[in-house]
Design an enzyme around this catalytic site. Sequence first.
Site, PDB file in Angstrom:
ATOM      1  N   HIS A 122      26.417   3.200 -39.145  1.00 60.02           N
ATOM      2  CA  HIS A 122      26.208   4.687 -38.959  1.00 60.02           C
ATOM      3  C   HIS A 122      27.124   5.459 -37.883  1.00 60.02           C
ATOM      4  O   HIS A 122      27.752   6.725 -38.472  1.00 60.02           O
ATOM      5  CB  HIS A 122      24.936   4.557 -38.111  1.00 60.02           C
ATOM      6  CG  HIS A 122      24.556   5.593 -37.990  1.00 60.02           C
ATOM      7  ND1 HIS A 122      23.657   6.269 -36.451  1.00 60.02           N
ATOM      8  CD2 HIS A 122      24.645   7.022 -38.172  1.00 60.02           C
ATOM      9  CE1 HIS A 122      23.237   7.137 -37.241  1.00 60.02           C
ATOM     10  NE2 HIS A 122      24.000   8.136 -37.279  1.00 60.02           N
ATOM     11  N   HIS A 163      21.641  -6.479 -36.910  1.00 57.58           N
ATOM     12  CA  HIS A 163      21.497  -5.038 -36.184  1.00 57.58           C
ATOM     13  C   HIS A 163      22.739  -4.230 -35.516  1.00 57.58           C
ATOM     14  O   HIS A 163      22.348  -2.775 -35.490  1.00 57.58           O
ATOM     15  CB  HIS A 163      20.218  -5.836 -35.389  1.00 57.58           C
ATOM     16  CG  HIS A 163      19.807  -4.561 -34.145  1.00 57.58           C
ATOM     17  ND1 HIS A 163      18.742  -3.867 -34.274  1.00 57.58           N
ATOM     18  CD2 HIS A 163      20.595  -3.179 -32.903  1.00 57.58           C
ATOM     19  CE1 HIS A 163      18.501  -2.651 -33.318  1.00 57.58           C
ATOM     20  NE2 HIS A 163      19.431  -2.551 -32.527  1.00 57.58           N
ATOM     21  N   GLU A 164      23.244  -4.985 -34.883  1.00 58.19           N
ATOM     22  CA  GLU A 164      24.603  -3.960 -34.463  1.00 58.19           C
ATOM     23  C   GLU A 164      25.363  -3.595 -35.379  1.00 58.19           C
ATOM     24  O   GLU A 164      25.890  -2.427 -35.167  1.00 58.19           O
ATOM     25  CB  GLU A 164      25.286  -4.623 -33.422  1.00 58.19           C
ATOM     26  CG  GLU A 164      24.313  -4.949 -31.558  1.00 58.19           C
ATOM     27  CD  GLU A 164      23.936  -3.820 -31.329  1.00 58.19           C
ATOM     28  OE1 GLU A 164      24.419  -2.974 -31.655  1.00 58.19           O
ATOM     29  OE2 GLU A 164      22.313  -4.400 -30.735  1.00 58.19           O
ATOM     30  N   HIS A 214      24.648  -0.719 -36.594  1.00 52.78           N
ATOM     31  CA  HIS A 214      24.770   1.201 -35.803  1.00 52.78           C
ATOM     32  C   HIS A 214      26.361   1.457 -35.708  1.00 52.78           C
ATOM     33  O   HIS A 214      26.861   2.314 -35.576  1.00 52.78           O
ATOM     34  CB  HIS A 214      24.886   0.154 -34.303  1.00 52.78           C
ATOM     35  CG  HIS A 214      22.696   0.801 -33.685  1.00 52.78           C
ATOM     36  ND1 HIS A 214      22.183   2.083 -34.145  1.00 52.78           N
ATOM     37  CD2 HIS A 214      22.458  -0.084 -32.988  1.00 52.78           C
ATOM     38  CE1 HIS A 214      21.432   1.829 -32.999  1.00 52.78           C
ATOM     39  NE2 HIS A 214      20.911   0.302 -32.539  1.00 52.78           N
TER      40      HIS A 214
END
Length: 698
Positions: A498, A491-492, A495
């Site tokens: 991104h 998940h991280e 980020h």
Amino acid sequence: MRKVLFLMPLAAIVCGFALVKTENPFFTEYKTPFKVPPFNEIKLEHYVPAFEKGIEEQQKEIDAIISNPETPNFKNTILALDKSGRLLTKVSTVFYSLNSAETSPEMQAIARQVAPKVTAHHDNISLNDKLFKRIKAVYDNRMNLKLDSLQLRTVEKYYNDFVRNGANLNDDDKAKLREINQKLSQLRLKFGENLLDETNKNFILVIDKPEDLEGLSKDIIDAAAITAKQFGHEGKWVFTLQKPSMIPFLQYSKKRELREKLYMGYVMRCNNNDKFDNKAILLEIANLRAQKAKLLGYETFNHYVISNNMAKTPDAVYSFLNQVMEPALNAAIRDRDAMQAIIDREGGNFKLAPWDWWYYAEKLKKEKYDLDEAELKPYFKLENVRDGMFYVANKLYGITFTKRTDLPIYHPEVEVFEVKDDKGQHVGLLYLDYHPRPGKRVGAWCGRFRQQTYENGKKVAPIVNIVTNFTRPTETTPALLTWDEVETLFHEFGHALHGLFTDGPYERIAGSVPRDMVELPSQIMEHWAGEPQVLKFYAKHYQTGEVMPDALIEKLQRSSKFNQGFATVEYIAAAILDLDWHSFTEPKQVDVLEFENQSMSRIKLIPEIYPRYRTSYFNHIVGGYASGYYVYLWAEVLDSDAFNAFVETGDIFNKDVAAKFRKYVLAEGGNNDGMVQYLKFRGKAPSIDPLLRNRGFK
């Protein structure tokens, strides 16, 4: 004006400028490779002078914009504002990152000193009549200035920012807004400090009898012994409120009374009427936000925040959450009844309680799927999981990750990787910081030491960091992750991708997606973590090197929807609590616990489940997720649909789909409204059905 200054929490010694010499590393260009922060050179006494000089320099830049005799245009007003504040951003990104990952009483003192200065500075900019007059002039004439689409969006975003931050208020109301913002900045700091102290210092479960460890595996016991030594209880075992310590105890300890003690220590954080109590602080924050919303012309703080998101209205969010809550609650009740049946069969003379849920959920999972979390952990060595997420990124985007040991780090446990594209060109740096320690706040997050920017027409590569609180290695066992921790790391990392891929010449819009879209890049990465071909790459037994067997992969996949009722219900309960606290049309004096109870009663929350975050430790909504904790579930509609774009091709690593996702969501996500960018990628609007199916509700 660099958008990072609006997004980061405001926080920061009691050293004056005169004590610092000119060797302050913030005042010169970093001479390190890739110009990373020279953490070994940065001292506590450097921060305040750097903040003060950064504020002074940006104010001069703002004054220059205002005093420019030329007619306001994009270059002399909007672009000049967009590029202002470089020094302030330079110190902010370092300080706020370290104050979360490696704080100390001295760092917290700096935070308290600097917060009112930085808050006042932002207000001085956003409430500056002369500056706003120039911005408005550009905005009003924007269709005649021959701007390209990115320039036009940048103008509109800055104009909207200033209006939302009070530029149209009269002088009296501006003064009220300044006062509110100052109070909020200090309250946010105090709330976070209380939570850090309560979690890391104020409660531990000390076990001194071996029989009280019944049910726990050797790796859990060994980790507790190491923790005990850290807390000065050598020869005993200590469990803390950090989830890598607490959750395994709740899953496997046969001592119900100890499970209750540990769990209640967790859910009663900052709610014990002592110096760490946060109830009154949160109530004051909610009331101040209600006043702020009213000043700015909004019915509630929810209306203020959500009007800027994809959802647009609080009613739309409540409706969405209620739509998912009903099937989720039904699923949770079915699991509760099944666990109660286990208790009854075993002769337990009690009703399932919140501190029993993890323990009996493990039993139920074993009963339904013949799967125990302990079977999975040996295959999830931290370093292997890390390499697994790198593998996925390489397959999708062609990027590579090379470990660097020649770059400054802020803690000995931190790793750094250089990211390169498929042509070997530098993309950015990724810092990884895995394990709990006293100076690190709880949870997991992705931040940055430098966001992508452009200088003299050349892109400056980002420096991204991922911070987690994962299970530590012991003397005999490497760090072995739970499945939840595996998903968290993926998940991280989403980020981080991104941040690494964001590309745009204007800092106000580059990478700036709506809050309820910001979790799309992170949550889509979780889908790859459990795919069989990905598991076969990274899920290898730490002792034998054996790849996870097909039978175990099948069990993991079959159980993927297990306990989703609980997970969804506790999450939605917290999201509703967030919205309810920000639904005040005017300040109220309420009993905080009674307000929380009424909020949970309205959604028929069963007593066996607490909201994921209770009022007194709901740090998300004290920071950037106020009126926005719902966004994780909202974004799951997007990420479930987006992953289907890969699945529909028969290739989860389809490079054409990956290229479109990278371009329209990760690199250019801020170039237009969130749904416009999503439609460019997907070609159609998302449906809620994939989310419901993924969670087993449909």
